[in-house]
Design an enzyme around this catalytic site. Structure first.
Site, PDB file in Angstrom:
ATOM      1  N   TYR A 120       0.856  -1.189   0.000  1.00 51.99           N
ATOM      2  CA  TYR A 120       0.000   0.000   0.000  1.00 51.99           C
ATOM      3  C   TYR A 120       0.887   1.232   0.000  1.00 51.99           C
ATOM      4  O   TYR A 120       1.805   1.333   0.819  1.00 51.99           O
ATOM      5  CB  TYR A 120      -0.911   0.028   1.229  1.00 51.99           C
ATOM      6  CG  TYR A 120      -2.312  -0.395   0.898  1.00 51.99           C
ATOM      7  CD1 TYR A 120      -3.055   0.327  -0.035  1.00 51.99           C
ATOM      8  CD2 TYR A 120      -2.898  -1.519   1.479  1.00 51.99           C
ATOM      9  CE1 TYR A 120      -4.333  -0.063  -0.380  1.00 51.99           C
ATOM     10  CE2 TYR A 120      -4.174  -1.909   1.137  1.00 51.99           C
ATOM     11  CZ  TYR A 120      -4.902  -1.178   0.211  1.00 51.99           C
ATOM     12  OH  TYR A 120      -6.155  -1.565  -0.136  1.00 51.99           O
ATOM     13  N   GLU A 163      -0.651   4.629  -0.440  1.00 52.62           N
ATOM     14  CA  GLU A 163      -1.571   5.770  -0.589  1.00 52.62           C
ATOM     15  C   GLU A 163      -0.822   7.076  -0.325  1.00 52.62           C
ATOM     16  O   GLU A 163      -0.025   7.163   0.622  1.00 52.62           O
ATOM     17  CB  GLU A 163      -2.754   5.637   0.366  1.00 52.62           C
ATOM     18  CG  GLU A 163      -3.772   4.634  -0.151  1.00 52.62           C
ATOM     19  CD  GLU A 163      -4.940   4.436   0.798  1.00 52.62           C
ATOM     20  OE1 GLU A 163      -5.043   5.153   1.795  1.00 52.62           O
ATOM     21  OE2 GLU A 163      -5.749   3.547   0.510  1.00 52.62           O
ATOM     22  N   THR A 178      -4.192   6.772 -21.748  1.00 46.11           N
ATOM     23  CA  THR A 178      -3.934   5.421 -21.254  1.00 46.11           C
ATOM     24  C   THR A 178      -2.469   5.123 -21.564  1.00 46.11           C
ATOM     25  O   THR A 178      -1.822   5.852 -22.316  1.00 46.11           O
ATOM     26  CB  THR A 178      -4.818   4.364 -21.950  1.00 46.11           C
ATOM     27  OG1 THR A 178      -4.617   4.480 -23.360  1.00 46.11           O
ATOM     28  CG2 THR A 178      -6.278   4.554 -21.618  1.00 46.11           C
ATOM     29  N   LYS A 195      -2.077   1.455 -25.135  1.00 42.94           N
ATOM     30  CA  LYS A 195      -2.488   1.352 -26.549  1.00 42.94           C
ATOM     31  C   LYS A 195      -1.244   1.523 -27.415  1.00 42.94           C
ATOM     32  O   LYS A 195      -0.356   0.687 -27.363  1.00 42.94           O
ATOM     33  CB  LYS A 195      -3.587   2.383 -26.830  1.00 42.94           C
ATOM     34  CG  LYS A 195      -4.858   2.129 -25.994  1.00 42.94           C
ATOM     35  CD  LYS A 195      -5.967   3.074 -26.357  1.00 42.94           C
ATOM     36  CE  LYS A 195      -7.255   2.724 -25.627  1.00 42.94           C
ATOM     37  NZ  LYS A 195      -7.497   3.569 -24.440  1.00 42.94           N
ATOM     38  N   ARG A 206      -1.711  -1.838 -18.790  1.00 44.45           N
ATOM     39  CA  ARG A 206      -3.020  -1.172 -18.752  1.00 44.45           C
ATOM     40  C   ARG A 206      -3.001  -0.132 -17.642  1.00 44.45           C
ATOM     41  O   ARG A 206      -2.657  -0.445 -16.500  1.00 44.45           O
ATOM     42  CB  ARG A 206      -4.135  -2.181 -18.443  1.00 44.45           C
ATOM     43  CG  ARG A 206      -4.188  -3.354 -19.370  1.00 44.45           C
ATOM     44  CD  ARG A 206      -5.515  -4.066 -19.267  1.00 44.45           C
ATOM     45  NE  ARG A 206      -6.528  -3.283 -19.922  1.00 44.45           N
ATOM     46  CZ  ARG A 206      -6.687  -3.218 -21.247  1.00 44.45           C
ATOM     47  NH1 ARG A 206      -5.914  -3.910 -22.049  1.00 44.45           N
ATOM     48  NH2 ARG A 206      -7.626  -2.464 -21.763  1.00 44.45           N
TER      49      ARG A 206
HETATM   50  N1  DSN Z   1     -12.073   1.018 -25.040  1.00 46.62           N
HETATM   51  C1  DSN Z   1     -11.038   1.827 -25.613  1.00 46.62           C
HETATM   52  C2  DSN Z   1     -10.964   1.676 -27.071  1.00 46.62           C
HETATM   53  O1  DSN Z   1     -11.104   0.562 -27.517  1.00 46.62           O
HETATM   54  O2  DSN Z   1     -10.745   2.623 -27.781  1.00 46.62           O
HETATM   55  C3  DSN Z   1     -11.151   3.233 -25.239  1.00 46.62           C
HETATM   56  O3  DSN Z   1     -11.099   3.320 -23.849  1.00 46.62           O
END
Ligand code: DSN
Length: 436
Positions: free
Chosen positions: A69, A71, A246, A249, A255
């Site tokens: 933890y 925090e 994010t 991607k 993630r």
């Molecule tokens: N769910 C994501 C996407 O596929 O673009 C966006 O958060």
């Protein structure tokens, strides 16, 4: 054959031994991991928001940082024993700041949606008006969808695309209309950055528009973060007040989410909104993996990777257009394209296409096209992206092959024999381009 773009991307003996260990420890759960490992290895991942993280990023998440933890923030925690967590979080922050060219970074958001929610909590009061692009035009559910907190507790007004087919910027953002929407509604915050928008975002123009109504300018660069980090898409800083993303991607990390700003006062509000406003203990094992991913993205190889992502997207879009599909807005400038299936086959839906392609080992998601006559669970389109295939090392030549496979499956209306044959070819292709 590996990707040739990055560190250790062709073979991962650690993952193999972890899998063997987990199968021994818990055969039931281990078998599920084995099946998913096999699925990812033998299918072509064309979901634009997915990628294959490097072995270092993957293994960072399976470390003892998960036990703690922490925090609070570095130097101001609510638990003892955080000395290495302070070092780690500071390292992740510093790397994020270098990567995106900003002064402050909060690396704690568990996801992009939570990063966006924290910005709403920090910057707006319930009922405040903000402007964004609607989900059905390429936006995101956390940008004001009625069933999302952003649409339930706040007042979204949406700006349009050019919907006139004759317009040279058909299906691209109508910046004059953004300005009109802002003049009329005087939003407290103007949002840009999208989930299904294949064109370059003009952050400088958004800044000018935000200034006409005194709005904060926020960019959600979740999709294009890797391209931005590599200089392959224009940067949101210095134009935007707040940038969220994010990390999994195009950025190819674990993630998670990230919030950045250049403004010390906004940074304080954002930090308070993330913790204690929205979240409790940060996921330190994920922050460890974020630090590693940011380190990878700072390397020159990452730029070469992102350039290839864009070349591959253009090649795939062009090959599909050549087979009778319509690419919305007439093409792509980034990693994603929206494929309108209707010109190829008026009866073909995105839902059927997604399902048939999955039978052939080609993983996609159905997606509405702008002004889609069909509902979101059916749709007339597919959203395709090239980040994951590019990580595996596929190039423009393979994109032509992928387009041919897609067209063969869809042209056959999911014929079982055709899908089975395509599945075999997909498995062979995957064998030539092994997983990281
Ligand atoms: N769910 C994501 C996407 O596929 O673009 C966006 O958060």
């Amino acid at each position: 054959m590996g990707s040739g773009y990055d560190i250790g991307m062709s073979h991962d003996p650690i993952a193999e031994s972890v899998l063997a260990f987990l199968r021994e420890q818990d055969p039931e759960a281990g078998a599920i991991l084995a099946a998913e490992t096999e699925r990812q290895a033998t299918t072509l991942e064309l979901i634009a928001s997915e990628n294959h993280a490097s072995p270092a990023v993957m293994h960072a998440m399976g470390t003892c940082f998960t036990n703690k933890y922490a925090e609070g923030y570095p130097g101001a925690r609510y638990y003892g024993g955080c000395v290495h967590h302070d070092e780690l979080e500071t390292l992740a922050q510093e790397r994020a700041k270098r990567l995106f060219g900003c002064e402050f970074a909060n690396v704690q958001p568990h996801s992009g949606a939570q990063a966006n929610a924290a910005v709403f909590l920090a910057m707006l009061k319930p009922g405040d008006t903000f402007a964004s692009l609607e989900l059905s035009d390429g936006g995101h559910l956390s940008h004001g969808l009625k069933v999302n907190m952003s649409g339930k507790w706040f007042n979204p007004v949406h700006y349009p695309l050019h919907y006139d087919k004759g317009h040279e910027r058909f299906e691209q953002i109508d910046y004059d209309a953004v300005e009109e929407v802002c003049r009329e509604h005087k939003p407290k915050m103007l949002m840009c950055g999208y989930s299904a928008y294949p064109r370059v975002i003009d952050f400088a123009r958004f800044r000018e528009i935000a200034d006409t109504c005194g709005a904060l300018l926020m960019a959600d660069i979740a999709h294009i973060a890797g391209l931005v980090a590599a200089g392959v898409h224009p940067a949101p800083f210095p134009h935007c007040d707040i940038v969220t993303t994010t990390t999994h991607k195009t950025l190819r990390g674990p993630r998670g989410g990230l919030i950045m700003t250049n403004d010390a006062d906004l940074a304080k509000k954002i930090n308070r909104a993330v913790f204690p406003g929205m979240q409790g203990g940060p996921l330190m094992h994920v922050i460890f993996a974020k630090a590693i991913a940011f380190g990878e993205a700072l390397k020159p190889e990452f730029k070469a990777y992102q350039e290839q992502v864009v070349r591959n997207a253009k090649a795939l879009a062009s090959a599909l257009a050549g087979r009778g599909y319509r690419i919305t807005s007439g093409g792509t400038d980034n990693h994603v394209m929206l494929v309108d299936l209707q010109p190829r086959d008026a009866g073909l839906t995105g839902a059927d296409a997604e399902q048939w392609l999955e039978q052939a080992g080609i993983i996609t998601n159905k997606n509405g096209v702008p002004q889609d006559p069909r509902p979101p669970r059916v749709t007339s389109g597919l959203r395709l992206g090239t980040p994951a295939l590019t990580t595996r090392g596929l190039g423009e030549g393979e994109m032509v092959l992928v387009a041919e496979l897609i067209d063969r499956v869809l042209g056959s209306k999911g014929d079982e024999g055709i899908c089975t044959q395509a599945r075999e070819e997909v498995t062979q292709l995957c064998g030539r381009f092994p997983m990281p």
